[in-house]
Design a protein around this motif. Structure first.
Motif, PDB file in Angstrom:
ATOM      1  N   GLY A   1       0.830  -1.199   0.000  1.00 23.30           N
ATOM      2  CA  GLY A   1       0.000   0.000   0.000  1.00 23.30           C
ATOM      3  C   GLY A   1       0.863   1.248   0.000  1.00 23.30           C
ATOM      4  N   LEU A   2       0.304   2.348  -0.466  1.00 19.99           N
ATOM      5  CA  LEU A   2       1.047   3.598  -0.582  1.00 19.99           C
ATOM      6  C   LEU A   2       1.240   4.242   0.788  1.00 19.99           C
ATOM      7  CD1 LEU A   2       2.286   5.762  -2.487  1.00 19.99           C
ATOM      8  CD2 LEU A   2       0.018   6.813  -2.574  1.00 19.99           C
ATOM      9  N   ALA A   3       2.445   4.735   1.045  1.00 19.77           N
ATOM     10  CA  ALA A   3       2.752   5.471   2.273  1.00 19.77           C
ATOM     11  C   ALA A   3       3.874   6.446   1.977  1.00 19.77           C
ATOM     12  CB  ALA A   3       3.152   4.515   3.404  1.00 19.77           C
ATOM     13  N   PHE A   4       3.888   7.553   2.716  1.00 18.53           N
ATOM     14  CA  PHE A   4       4.919   8.573   2.554  1.00 18.53           C
ATOM     15  C   PHE A   4       5.725   8.710   3.832  1.00 18.53           C
ATOM     16  CE2 PHE A   4       1.896   9.722  -0.713  1.00 18.53           C
ATOM     17  CZ  PHE A   4       2.716  10.091  -1.771  1.00 18.53           C
ATOM     18  N   ASP A   5       7.048   8.659   3.677  1.00 20.87           N
ATOM     19  CA  ASP A   5       7.974   8.944   4.769  1.00 20.87           C
ATOM     20  C   ASP A   5       8.749  10.206   4.422  1.00 20.87           C
ATOM     21  OD1 ASP A   5       7.169   6.618   5.991  1.00 20.87           O
ATOM     22  OD2 ASP A   5       8.986   5.482   5.537  1.00 20.87           O
TER      23      ASP A   5
ATOM     24  N   MET B   1      17.861   9.478   0.872  1.00 22.55           N
ATOM     25  CA  MET B   1      17.653   9.643  -0.557  1.00 22.55           C
ATOM     26  C   MET B   1      16.171   9.511  -0.878  1.00 22.55           C
ATOM     27  SD  MET B   1      20.719  10.155  -1.621  1.00 22.55           S
ATOM     28  CE  MET B   1      20.584   9.972  -3.404  1.00 22.55           C
ATOM     29  N   THR B   2      15.673  10.362  -1.735  1.00 23.23           N
ATOM     30  CA  THR B   2      14.296  10.262  -2.201  1.00 23.23           C
ATOM     31  C   THR B   2      14.158   9.026  -3.085  1.00 23.23           C
ATOM     32  OG1 THR B   2      13.900  12.635  -2.058  1.00 23.23           O
ATOM     33  CG2 THR B   2      12.550  11.400  -3.631  1.00 23.23           C
ATOM     34  N   GLY B   3      13.091   8.262  -2.883  1.00 20.02           N
ATOM     35  CA  GLY B   3      12.913   7.050  -3.685  1.00 20.02           C
ATOM     36  C   GLY B   3      11.634   6.319  -3.339  1.00 20.02           C
TER      37      GLY B   3
ATOM     38  N   ILE C   1       7.006   5.680  -0.379  1.00 12.95           N
ATOM     39  CA  ILE C   1       7.726   6.764  -1.041  1.00 12.95           C
ATOM     40  C   ILE C   1       8.437   7.584   0.022  1.00 12.95           C
ATOM     41  CG2 ILE C   1       7.473   8.926  -2.329  1.00 12.95           C
ATOM     42  CD1 ILE C   1       5.218   7.618  -3.892  1.00 12.95           C
ATOM     43  N   THR C   2       9.747   7.630  -0.072  1.00 13.35           N
ATOM     44  CA  THR C   2      10.553   8.438   0.836  1.00 13.35           C
ATOM     45  C   THR C   2      10.901   9.743   0.144  1.00 13.35           C
ATOM     46  OG1 THR C   2      11.520   6.490   1.899  1.00 13.35           O
ATOM     47  CG2 THR C   2      12.717   8.569   2.137  1.00 13.35           C
ATOM     48  N   ILE C   3      10.630  10.841   0.811  1.00 15.01           N
ATOM     49  CA  ILE C   3      11.027  12.154   0.323  1.00 15.01           C
ATOM     50  C   ILE C   3      11.979  12.750   1.354  1.00 15.01           C
ATOM     51  CG2 ILE C   3      10.314  14.458  -0.403  1.00 15.01           C
ATOM     52  CD1 ILE C   3       9.210  12.399  -2.259  1.00 15.01           C
ATOM     53  N   ALA C   4      13.196  13.060   0.933  1.00  9.43           N
ATOM     54  CA  ALA C   4      14.156  13.693   1.825  1.00  9.43           C
ATOM     55  C   ALA C   4      13.651  15.089   2.174  1.00  9.43           C
ATOM     56  CB  ALA C   4      15.529  13.750   1.174  1.00  9.43           C
ATOM     57  N   THR C   5      13.500  15.359   3.468  1.00 12.69           N
ATOM     58  CA  THR C   5      12.967  16.648   3.907  1.00 12.69           C
ATOM     59  C   THR C   5      13.783  17.816   3.364  1.00 12.69           C
ATOM     60  OG1 THR C   5      12.199  15.552   5.917  1.00 12.69           O
ATOM     61  CG2 THR C   5      12.265  17.954   5.938  1.00 12.69           C
ATOM     62  N   LYS C   6      15.088  17.611   3.196  1.00  7.08           N
ATOM     63  CA  LYS C   6      15.966  18.693   2.724  1.00  7.08           C
ATOM     64  C   LYS C   6      15.600  19.152   1.320  1.00  7.08           C
ATOM     65  CE  LYS C   6      19.244  15.065   1.469  1.00  7.08           C
ATOM     66  NZ  LYS C   6      20.444  14.335   1.948  1.00  7.08           N
ATOM     67  N   GLU C   7      14.855  18.319   0.569  1.00  5.69           N
ATOM     68  CA  GLU C   7      14.436  18.731  -0.767  1.00  5.69           C
ATOM     69  C   GLU C   7      13.489  19.932  -0.715  1.00  5.69           C
ATOM     70  OE1 GLU C   7      15.234  17.993  -3.792  1.00  5.69           O
ATOM     71  OE2 GLU C   7      16.528  16.245  -3.524  1.00  5.69           O
TER      72      GLU C   7
ATOM     73  N   ARG D   1      13.941  20.476 -11.334  1.00  4.90           N
ATOM     74  CA  ARG D   1      13.912  19.722 -10.072  1.00  4.90           C
ATOM     75  C   ARG D   1      13.015  20.491  -9.105  1.00  4.90           C
ATOM     76  NH1 ARG D   1      17.936  16.019  -7.924  1.00  4.90           N
ATOM     77  NH2 ARG D   1      17.641  15.672  -5.683  1.00  4.90           N
ATOM     78  N   THR D   2      11.840  19.944  -8.817  1.00  5.11           N
ATOM     79  CA  THR D   2      10.903  20.572  -7.908  1.00  5.11           C
ATOM     80  C   THR D   2      10.365  19.510  -6.953  1.00  5.11           C
ATOM     81  OG1 THR D   2       8.935  20.162  -9.251  1.00  5.11           O
ATOM     82  CG2 THR D   2      10.174  22.195  -9.707  1.00  5.11           C
ATOM     83  N   LEU D   3       9.784  19.963  -5.839  1.00  2.32           N
ATOM     84  CA  LEU D   3       9.146  19.020  -4.929  1.00  2.32           C
ATOM     85  C   LEU D   3       8.006  18.275  -5.625  1.00  2.32           C
ATOM     86  CD1 LEU D   3       8.837  20.794  -1.460  1.00  2.32           C
ATOM     87  CD2 LEU D   3      10.149  18.738  -2.016  1.00  2.32           C
ATOM     88  N   LEU D   4       7.175  19.002  -6.349  1.00  3.38           N
ATOM     89  CA  LEU D   4       6.061  18.363  -7.039  1.00  3.38           C
ATOM     90  C   LEU D   4       6.572  17.368  -8.074  1.00  3.38           C
ATOM     91  CD1 LEU D   4       3.051  18.088  -7.397  1.00  3.38           C
ATOM     92  CD2 LEU D   4       3.065  20.118  -8.852  1.00  3.38           C
ATOM     93  N   GLY D   5       7.672  17.711  -8.733  1.00  2.00           N
ATOM     94  CA  GLY D   5       8.265  16.780  -9.682  1.00  2.00           C
ATOM     95  C   GLY D   5       8.711  15.492  -9.011  1.00  2.00           C
ATOM     96  N   HIS D   6       9.285  15.584  -7.801  1.00  2.00           N
ATOM     97  CA  HIS D   6       9.674  14.380  -7.056  1.00  2.00           C
ATOM     98  C   HIS D   6       8.458  13.506  -6.773  1.00  2.00           C
ATOM     99  CE1 HIS D   6      13.863  15.149  -6.503  1.00  2.00           C
ATOM    100  NE2 HIS D   6      13.710  16.209  -5.739  1.00  2.00           N
ATOM    101  N   PHE D   7       7.388  14.124  -6.289  1.00  5.13           N
ATOM    102  CA  PHE D   7       6.190  13.347  -5.963  1.00  5.13           C
ATOM    103  C   PHE D   7       5.632  12.659  -7.208  1.00  5.13           C
ATOM    104  CE2 PHE D   7       6.174  15.870  -2.071  1.00  5.13           C
ATOM    105  CZ  PHE D   7       5.638  14.984  -1.141  1.00  5.13           C
ATOM    106  N   ARG D   8       5.594  13.386  -8.308  1.00  5.12           N
ATOM    107  CA  ARG D   8       5.016  12.798  -9.525  1.00  5.12           C
ATOM    108  C   ARG D   8       5.893  11.688 -10.083  1.00  5.12           C
ATOM    109  NH1 ARG D   8       2.975  18.619 -12.094  1.00  5.12           N
ATOM    110  NH2 ARG D   8       0.919  18.592 -11.109  1.00  5.12           N
ATOM    111  N   HIS D   9       7.196  11.821  -9.949  1.00  2.00           N
ATOM    112  CA  HIS D   9       8.095  10.763 -10.408  1.00  2.00           C
ATOM    113  C   HIS D   9       7.941   9.513  -9.542  1.00  2.00           C
ATOM    114  CE1 HIS D   9      11.931   8.965 -11.890  1.00  2.00           C
ATOM    115  NE2 HIS D   9      11.975   8.498 -10.645  1.00  2.00           N
ATOM    116  N   GLU D  10       7.989   9.680  -8.225  1.00  2.00           N
ATOM    117  CA  GLU D  10       7.953   8.514  -7.343  1.00  2.00           C
ATOM    118  C   GLU D  10       6.612   7.799  -7.397  1.00  2.00           C
ATOM    119  OE1 GLU D  10      10.637   7.451  -6.320  1.00  2.00           O
ATOM    120  OE2 GLU D  10      11.878   9.249  -6.539  1.00  2.00           O
ATOM    121  N   ILE D  11       5.513   8.535  -7.584  1.00  2.00           N
ATOM    122  CA  ILE D  11       4.217   7.862  -7.696  1.00  2.00           C
ATOM    123  C   ILE D  11       4.158   7.058  -8.998  1.00  2.00           C
ATOM    124  CG2 ILE D  11       2.778   9.532  -8.968  1.00  2.00           C
ATOM    125  CD1 ILE D  11       1.806   7.769  -5.678  1.00  2.00           C
ATOM    126  N   GLY D  12       4.981   7.441  -9.974  1.00  2.00           N
ATOM    127  CA  GLY D  12       5.072   6.644 -11.196  1.00  2.00           C
ATOM    128  C   GLY D  12       5.587   5.249 -10.913  1.00  2.00           C
TER     129      GLY D  12
END
Length: 356
Positions: free
Chosen positions: A136-140, A153-155, A161-167, A185-196
């Motif tokens: 299931g989907l979860a965000f850290d 590392m974001t991944g 989905i892990t997002i590095a807070t420093k981003e 390179r944007t925060l929204l871009g990270h989210f859209r990539h990782e959800i892919g």
């Protein structure tokens, strides 16, 4: 993103607004109808929508509303202490004892809520960790350890989905963008990539589309770590844009899919915004724009029509940015090879919508 207006006074609103700047009425987002609505207090912390097709049940704000990071309403009849649709997927939030993390979390939630707006508008399936404990989907949202261990590392891994807070720090993110040779390179871009990556698991691997996907993106069975090492060790060929939307997409078919998926999200979301503000840059017939606000890129627009609308829009907005001395709004080239991959994702999304 839709164009939102205050039902109380007609003032234009932004998706993240919690109160109308003109009439000061409280605002809340109803995820099931994608409606940002003016609210009337009922009793205690409960509110009723002024004009939103979601029923008449009083609603409470998401529990994260008290931190000023969420303006979504929790499901009806759940009362105080419930999370909204978007915040139910949070597993780890930033450590709020660290100076600056409150602001970083606010930025992360803005991006995450825009991600979920697109997921809801596209009617994509999504399960949280309670519904699917294994994948299931979860965000850290994680901070680097002060003890000097390996940096976060974001991944993505099996739905998490892990997002590095420093981003969420603009200076850090820009420095990494330059060091990595990225155009964007944007925060929204990270989210859209990782959800892919998450949707590759859900819609491709588990959706019976592996062979069709491999025919377009390549064989995902190649060793991932070896592919990454080879990618960073080689010099990109001069013609890489013929088949890939970004340099990173060349590293492995999984990354190619995730990068292309992110761009599909970029396109349909931004195109909805443009159309909702009556921007009709593109072909006309008898002086009338073919594209109007009645066309919905999330649900109804054919792929060719989306591209016909997107390309002239990017030329226009890139030119506007350059006139202001800014970098290009969309610094990418959608060649025929890239459009083939975008079309594949578009077709998968439409198949899912039709089966829902």
């Amino acid at each position: 993103m839709k164009r939102f207006t205050c039902q109380s006074c007609g003032q234009l609103l932004f998706f993240e607004n919690t109160r109308c700047d003109q009439c000061h009425v409280p605002l809340g987002f109803m995820p099931e109808s994608a409606c940002l609505t003016a609210l009337t207090p009922v009793a205690g912390n409960l509110f009723r929508a002024v004009d939103c097709d979601t029923g008449d049940e009083p609603r409470a704000f998401c529990t994260n509303h008290i931190y000023d990071v969420c303006n979504w309403l929790a499901p009806p009849l759940q009362g105080n202490g419930a999370f909204c649709f978007a915040c139910q997927f949070n597993r780890v939030i930033p450590n709020l004892n660290i100076p600056g993390n409150m602001e970083r979390w606010h930025k992360l939630e803005i991006a995450k809520h825009r991600l979920f707006y697109t997921i809801l508008r596209l009617k994509l399936p999504v399960k949280n960790r309670r519904q699917d404990p294994q994948e299931g989907l979860a965000f850290d949202f994680l901070d680097d350890s002060p003890q000097g261990s390996l940096p976060i590392m974001t991944g993505h891994s099996n739905g998490v989905i892990t997002i590095a807070t420093k981003e969420a720090d603009d200076a850090y993110r820009e420095r990494m963008r330059v060091e990595m040779g990225e155009y964007y390179r944007t925060l929204l871009g990270h989210f859209r990539h990782e959800i892919g990556h998450y949707y590759w698991n859900v819609l491709i691997r588990d959706g019976g589309r592996l062979e069709a996907c491999r025919a377009v993106f390549g064989d995902d069975r190649m060793d991932y770590q070896t592919a990454l090492q080879n990618h960073y060790a080689r010099v990109a060929p001069g013609n890489w844009r013929e088949h890939y939307v970004s340099l990173y997409a060349m590293s492995h078919p999984w990354e190619d899919f995730a990068e292309t998926w992110a761009h599909y999200f970029h396109i349909v979301s931004t195109l909805e915004t443009a159309l909702s503000y009556d921007m009709t840059i593109g072909p006309k017939v008898d002086g009338q724009a073919i594209l109007t606000h009645k066309n919905d890129p999330y649900l109804h627009m054919p792929f060719d029509e989306i591209i016909e609308a997107w390309l002239p829009l990017t030329y226009a907005v890139n030119s506007l940015n350059r006139s202001m001395g800014l970098t290009d709004f969309y610094p990418f080239v959608l060649t025929a090879g890239v459009r083939t991959k975008l079309r594949f994702i578009h077709d998968v999304v439409r198949q899912v919508q039709q089966a829902a």
